[in-house]
Design an enzyme around this catalytic site. Structure first.
Site, mmCIF file in Angstrom:
data_model
loop_
_atom_site.group_PDB
_atom_site.id
_atom_site.type_symbol
_atom_site.label_atom_id
_atom_site.label_comp_id
_atom_site.label_asym_id
_atom_site.label_seq_id
_atom_site.Cartn_x
_atom_site.Cartn_y
_atom_site.Cartn_z
ATOM 1 N N ASN A 9 42.226 35.509 46.131
ATOM 2 C CA ASN A 9 43.407 36.034 46.830
ATOM 3 C C ASN A 9 44.015 34.871 47.605
ATOM 4 O O ASN A 9 43.500 34.481 48.645
ATOM 5 C CB ASN A 9 42.990 37.172 47.779
ATOM 6 N N TRP A 10 45.098 34.342 47.070
ATOM 7 C CA TRP A 10 45.686 33.146 47.697
ATOM 8 C C TRP A 10 46.458 33.486 48.968
ATOM 9 O O TRP A 10 46.893 32.587 49.690
ATOM 10 C CB TRP A 10 46.637 32.454 46.706
ATOM 11 N N LYS A 11 46.669 34.772 49.203
ATOM 12 C CA LYS A 11 47.445 35.218 50.373
ATOM 13 C C LYS A 11 48.802 34.485 50.398
ATOM 14 O O LYS A 11 49.356 34.214 49.340
ATOM 15 C CB LYS A 11 46.636 35.018 51.657
ATOM 16 N N HIS A 94 44.886 45.679 51.154
ATOM 17 C CA HIS A 94 44.165 44.627 51.876
ATOM 18 C C HIS A 94 44.264 44.888 53.377
ATOM 19 O O HIS A 94 45.279 45.388 53.858
ATOM 20 C CB HIS A 94 44.759 43.252 51.536
ATOM 21 N N GLU A 96 44.862 43.038 55.755
ATOM 22 C CA GLU A 96 46.031 42.396 56.384
ATOM 23 C C GLU A 96 47.289 43.253 56.176
ATOM 24 O O GLU A 96 48.164 43.297 57.038
ATOM 25 C CB GLU A 96 46.209 40.977 55.822
ATOM 26 N N GLU A 166 35.624 44.571 52.130
ATOM 27 C CA GLU A 166 35.921 43.409 52.966
ATOM 28 C C GLU A 166 35.821 43.788 54.445
ATOM 29 O O GLU A 166 36.778 44.338 55.013
ATOM 30 C CB GLU A 166 37.340 42.892 52.683
ATOM 31 N N GLY A 172 38.201 35.283 56.894
ATOM 32 C CA GLY A 172 38.777 34.063 57.453
ATOM 33 C C GLY A 172 38.082 33.571 58.711
ATOM 34 O O GLY A 172 38.602 32.702 59.414
ATOM 35 N N SER A 212 34.828 35.489 53.837
ATOM 36 C CA SER A 212 34.165 34.185 53.985
ATOM 37 C C SER A 212 33.116 33.928 52.898
ATOM 38 O O SER A 212 32.078 33.326 53.144
ATOM 39 C CB SER A 212 33.541 34.047 55.379
ATOM 40 N N GLY A 233 39.207 34.436 49.644
ATOM 41 C CA GLY A 233 40.425 33.960 50.288
ATOM 42 C C GLY A 233 40.429 32.441 50.356
ATOM 43 O O GLY A 233 40.744 31.753 49.383
ATOM 44 N N GLY A 234 40.074 31.907 51.508
ATOM 45 C CA GLY A 234 40.136 30.461 51.762
ATOM 46 C C GLY A 234 39.551 29.600 50.652
ATOM 47 O O GLY A 234 40.167 28.610 50.231
HETATM 48 P P1 13P Z 1 38.361 34.671 53.257
HETATM 49 O O1 13P Z 1 37.562 34.376 52.026
HETATM 50 O O2 13P Z 1 39.302 33.580 53.639
HETATM 51 O O3 13P Z 1 37.487 35.130 54.392
HETATM 52 O O4 13P Z 1 39.309 35.918 52.901
HETATM 53 C C1 13P Z 1 38.749 37.047 52.309
HETATM 54 C C2 13P Z 1 39.837 37.932 51.893
HETATM 55 O O5 13P Z 1 40.522 38.530 52.710
HETATM 56 C C3 13P Z 1 40.102 38.064 50.460
HETATM 57 O O6 13P Z 1 40.982 39.097 50.197
#
Ligand code: 13P
Length: 248
Positions: A9-11, A94, A96, A166, A172, A212, A233-234
């Site tokens: 997920n590149w956000k 998600h 977010e 999640e 993050g 994470s 994510g990251g």
């Molecule tokens: P991180 O891997 O950056 O913690 O993000 C997880 C995430 O929200 C994937 O959708």
């Protein structure tokens, strides 16, 4: 029995040029992957990433999808539009989106149904906040989010989709859920599915962990019996790191 699925997920990261660079680096690194590999770039990158990954084992996902077929919904993208660009997966609900953009259990359900009806696999996100975990309501929260998201679906639809557990406090933050906690909560999600759709269907649903997840912890998380994949994510923003997670 359930094929592992690792999705990035590149956000809100990567311009089209940066996206092309990342995916070009990724293609050779994951070509022998034993799991399903998905990248979910921002909408504006879907075309160029989609063109680059054609004929490879990397599959395309979007980060959201609207429930209406078309019309006056400024800023939204329909499932049909995504499908026409070769999108096979769509992240839905998600945390977010729930936290910053007013996403509710009801809209998550509508988006997921629209995706399924267009032949797109939803990756439905559920998870508790730190406050909820500390007050002992994690199981109740993830169960009710899951059941609400699957409202009105057929067994076949449920079996085809992906759920991402999640925990919000792990996103993050560099704080990963312990493999035992992640496994246990994913077990709770599976039992919630079984409660409505039966054991056989619940056993077929792929449930990812996200929060994470990185090259260092992917192996131990993926070794747990309930964890069928990761939503990254990251660590999905660097080809090297993401490919190491893919090769957990
Ligand atoms: P991180 O891997 O950056 O913690 O993000 C997880 C995430 O929200 C994937 O959708």
């Amino acid at each position: 029995m359930r094929k592992p699925i690792i999705a990035g997920n590149w956000k809100m990261n990567k311009t089209p040029e940066e996206a092309k660079e990342l995916v070009a680096a990724l293609i050779p690194l994951v070509k022998d992957a034993a799991c399903d590999v998905v990248v979910c770039p921002p909408f504006v990158d879907l075309c160029c990433v989609g063109n680059l990954i054609e004929g490879t084992n990397i599959r395309l996902g979007a980060q959201n999808v609207h429930w209406a077929e078309k019309g006056a919904f400024t800023g939204e993208i329909s499932a049909e539009m995504l499908k026409a660009r070769g999108v096979e997966f769509a992240i839905v609900g998600h945390s977010e989106r729930r936290q910053y953009f007013g996403e509710t259990d009801e809209t998550v359900n509508k988006r997921a149904l629209a995706a399924l009806n267009a032949g797109i696999t939803p990756i439905i996100c559920v998870g508790e906040s730190l406050e909820q975990r500390e007050s002992g309501v994690t199981d109740a929260i993830v169960s009710s989010q899951t059941v609400a998201a699957l409202n009105g679906m057929t067994n076949a639809q449920v079996e085809s989709l992906v759920i991402a557990y999640e925990p919000i406090w792990a996103i993050g933050t560099g704080k990963t859920a312990t493999k035992e906690d992640a496994n246990a909560t994913i077990g709770v999600i599976r039992r919630a599915i079984a409660g409505v759709f039966g054991e056989e269907t619940a056993e077929k649903v792929r449930i990812q962990y996200g929060g994470s997840m990185n090259p260092k912890n992917a192996g131990e998380l993926m070794a747990m019996p309930e964890i069928d994949g990761g939503l990254i994510g990251g660590a999905s923003l660097k080809a090297d790191d993401f490919s190491k997670v893919v090769h957990f």
